[in-house]
Structures are given as C-alpha cells and as structure tokens.
Design a protein around this motif. Structure first.
Motif, PDB file in Angstrom:
ATOM      1  N   PRO A   1       0.840  -1.198   0.000  1.00  0.00           N
ATOM      2  CA  PRO A   1       0.000   0.000   0.000  1.00  0.00           C
ATOM      3  C   PRO A   1       0.874   1.246   0.000  1.00  0.00           C
ATOM      4  CG  PRO A   1       0.138  -0.898   2.208  1.00  0.00           C
ATOM      5  CD  PRO A   1       0.851  -1.869   1.290  1.00  0.00           C
ATOM      6  N   THR A   2       0.319   2.366  -0.408  1.00  0.00           N
ATOM      7  CA  THR A   2       1.015   3.641  -0.285  1.00  0.00           C
ATOM      8  C   THR A   2       0.928   4.040   1.175  1.00  0.00           C
ATOM      9  OG1 THR A   2       0.471   4.297  -2.534  1.00  0.00           O
ATOM     10  CG2 THR A   2       1.038   6.063  -0.992  1.00  0.00           C
ATOM     11  N   ILE A   3       2.070   4.264   1.803  1.00  0.00           N
ATOM     12  CA  ILE A   3       2.109   4.599   3.220  1.00  0.00           C
ATOM     13  C   ILE A   3       2.452   6.077   3.367  1.00  0.00           C
ATOM     14  CG2 ILE A   3       3.218   4.136   5.434  1.00  0.00           C
ATOM     15  CD1 ILE A   3       3.823   1.309   4.360  1.00  0.00           C
ATOM     16  N   LEU A   4       1.597   6.788   4.077  1.00  0.00           N
ATOM     17  CA  LEU A   4       1.808   8.213   4.330  1.00  0.00           C
ATOM     18  C   LEU A   4       2.248   8.395   5.777  1.00  0.00           C
ATOM     19  CD1 LEU A   4      -1.420   9.688   2.690  1.00  0.00           C
ATOM     20  CD2 LEU A   4       0.801   9.237   1.620  1.00  0.00           C
ATOM     21  N   ASP A   5       3.417   8.957   5.968  1.00  0.00           N
ATOM     22  CA  ASP A   5       3.936   9.252   7.298  1.00  0.00           C
ATOM     23  C   ASP A   5       3.481  10.658   7.655  1.00  0.00           C
ATOM     24  OD1 ASP A   5       5.421   9.985   9.524  1.00  0.00           O
ATOM     25  OD2 ASP A   5       7.262   9.033   8.812  1.00  0.00           O
ATOM     26  N   VAL A   6       2.455  10.761   8.504  1.00  0.00           N
ATOM     27  CA  VAL A   6       1.870  12.055   8.830  1.00  0.00           C
ATOM     28  C   VAL A   6       2.177  12.481  10.268  1.00  0.00           C
ATOM     29  CG1 VAL A   6       0.054  11.849   7.100  1.00  0.00           C
ATOM     30  CG2 VAL A   6      -0.385  11.041   9.419  1.00  0.00           C
ATOM     31  N   ARG A   7       3.270  11.953  10.803  1.00  0.00           N
ATOM     32  CA  ARG A   7       3.635  12.330  12.168  1.00  0.00           C
ATOM     33  C   ARG A   7       3.923  13.824  12.252  1.00  0.00           C
ATOM     34  NH1 ARG A   7       8.356   8.137  13.282  1.00  0.00           N
ATOM     35  NH2 ARG A   7       8.672   8.528  11.055  1.00  0.00           N
ATOM     36  N   LEU A   8       3.684  14.374  13.430  1.00  0.00           N
ATOM     37  CA  LEU A   8       4.022  15.767  13.665  1.00  0.00           C
ATOM     38  C   LEU A   8       5.527  15.951  13.548  1.00  0.00           C
ATOM     39  CD1 LEU A   8       1.648  16.502  16.665  1.00  0.00           C
ATOM     40  CD2 LEU A   8       1.338  17.171  14.279  1.00  0.00           C
ATOM     41  N   LYS A   9       5.959  17.176  13.287  1.00  0.00           N
ATOM     42  CA  LYS A   9       7.359  17.479  12.991  1.00  0.00           C
ATOM     43  C   LYS A   9       8.315  16.949  14.055  1.00  0.00           C
ATOM     44  CE  LYS A   9      10.527  21.180  11.975  1.00  0.00           C
ATOM     45  NZ  LYS A   9      10.858  22.543  11.961  1.00  0.00           N
ATOM     46  N   TYR A  10       8.060  17.219  15.308  1.00  0.00           N
ATOM     47  CA  TYR A  10       8.976  16.791  16.369  1.00  0.00           C
ATOM     48  C   TYR A  10       9.099  15.274  16.403  1.00  0.00           C
ATOM     49  CZ  TYR A  10      11.290  16.281  20.837  1.00  0.00           C
ATOM     50  OH  TYR A  10      12.181  15.938  21.812  1.00  0.00           O
ATOM     51  N   ALA A  11       7.968  14.600  16.360  1.00  0.00           N
ATOM     52  CA  ALA A  11       7.980  13.128  16.399  1.00  0.00           C
ATOM     53  C   ALA A  11       8.718  12.550  15.203  1.00  0.00           C
ATOM     54  CB  ALA A  11       6.549  12.593  16.454  1.00  0.00           C
ATOM     55  N   TYR A  12       8.519  13.139  14.032  1.00  0.00           N
ATOM     56  CA  TYR A  12       9.184  12.661  12.821  1.00  0.00           C
ATOM     57  C   TYR A  12      10.686  12.887  12.898  1.00  0.00           C
ATOM     58  CZ  TYR A  12      10.548  12.179   7.955  1.00  0.00           C
ATOM     59  OH  TYR A  12      11.171  11.793   6.800  1.00  0.00           O
ATOM     60  N   GLU A  13      11.078  14.090  13.253  1.00  0.00           N
ATOM     61  CA  GLU A  13      12.503  14.436  13.264  1.00  0.00           C
ATOM     62  C   GLU A  13      13.295  13.718  14.345  1.00  0.00           C
ATOM     63  OE1 GLU A  13      12.655  18.698  13.408  1.00  0.00           O
ATOM     64  OE2 GLU A  13      12.168  18.876  11.274  1.00  0.00           O
TER      65      GLU A  13
ATOM     66  N   ILE B   1      -1.186  18.628   3.835  1.00  0.00           N
ATOM     67  CA  ILE B   1      -1.803  17.543   3.050  1.00  0.00           C
ATOM     68  C   ILE B   1      -2.322  18.070   1.710  1.00  0.00           C
ATOM     69  CG2 ILE B   1      -4.118  17.712   4.078  1.00  0.00           C
ATOM     70  CD1 ILE B   1      -2.314  14.440   3.325  1.00  0.00           C
ATOM     71  N   GLU B   2      -2.728  19.336   1.664  1.00  0.00           N
ATOM     72  CA  GLU B   2      -3.243  19.918   0.420  1.00  0.00           C
ATOM     73  C   GLU B   2      -2.164  20.092  -0.636  1.00  0.00           C
ATOM     74  OE1 GLU B   2      -6.385  20.592  -0.367  1.00  0.00           O
ATOM     75  OE2 GLU B   2      -7.077  19.871   1.577  1.00  0.00           O
ATOM     76  N   SER B   3      -0.898  20.202  -0.206  1.00  0.00           N
ATOM     77  CA  SER B   3       0.181  20.498  -1.153  1.00  0.00           C
ATOM     78  C   SER B   3       0.884  19.255  -1.684  1.00  0.00           C
ATOM     79  CB  SER B   3       1.206  21.420  -0.495  1.00  0.00           C
ATOM     80  OG  SER B   3       1.822  20.764   0.585  1.00  0.00           O
ATOM     81  N   VAL B   4       0.415  18.075  -1.301  1.00  0.00           N
ATOM     82  CA  VAL B   4       1.062  16.830  -1.706  1.00  0.00           C
ATOM     83  C   VAL B   4       0.133  16.052  -2.621  1.00  0.00           C
ATOM     84  CG1 VAL B   4       2.025  14.663  -0.864  1.00  0.00           C
ATOM     85  CG2 VAL B   4       2.357  16.744   0.450  1.00  0.00           C
ATOM     86  N   THR B   5       0.685  15.534  -3.701  1.00  0.00           N
ATOM     87  CA  THR B   5      -0.101  14.685  -4.594  1.00  0.00           C
ATOM     88  C   THR B   5      -0.111  13.276  -4.033  1.00  0.00           C
ATOM     89  OG1 THR B   5       0.550  16.025  -6.495  1.00  0.00           O
ATOM     90  CG2 THR B   5      -0.317  13.817  -6.940  1.00  0.00           C
TER      91      THR B   5
END
Length: 88
Positions: A21-33, A50-54
């Motif tokens: 599947p296409t996996i989207l990592d939508v974690r908040l900035k701090y958690a991601y970094e 989310i609006e700026s990503v295809t």
C-alpha cells in the motif's frame, strides 16, 4: 464517514506478504525528526500540508503517526476520505 483502521500488526503482515500500500507518514514534525524508525517506502506528508502533496490514486493508502490515539492520522485520513480517496 468513519476511518477504517489497520493495526501495525496487520500492516506488517501485508508488507511481509508483498502487498505494497502507499504509506503516508503524517507524524508531527517533532515526532518525525526525533524518531529512529521510518517505514520503508513511506511518503512524508506533514499533516498541515496535506493539500500540497499529490497522493497516488488507485491503490490502498495507509496514513500513520506516532500518537497512541491516532489523532493526527485520523484527521488526515478523514480529510482524504472527504476528497474521495480511500485511506486507512
């Protein structure tokens, strides 16, 4: 429309079976970094952008975050569902 959920165990089993599947990592900035864990092939999508990503269409999409209550991924998934994109 409720967001269909998938557990990390279910996702792991799908990946091990070759399902991609296409996996989207939508974690908040701090958690991601500050995380040492990144799912292979996941697309980084900041939840506020989310609006700026295809988002690829035609396949199964899974959004994940690091919040035990899945608040961020549920909000992103609900937004994608409103656009007619099937997501878990």
């Amino acid at each position: 429309m409720p967001v269909e959920r998938i557990t990390k165990e279910q996702l792991k089993a799908r990946l091990e079976q070759g399902d991609k599947p296409t996996i989207l990592d939508v974690r908040l900035k701090y958690a991601y970094e500050h995380s040492t864990v990144k799912l292979p092939g996941a697309i980084r999508v900041p939840p506020y952008a989310i609006e700026s990503v295809t988002i690829p269409s035609g396949g199964d999409i899974v959004a994940y975050d690091s919040d035990p209550n899945e608040l961020v991924s549920t909000r992103v998934a609900a937004e994608l569902l409103r656009k007619g994109i099937k997501v878990r």
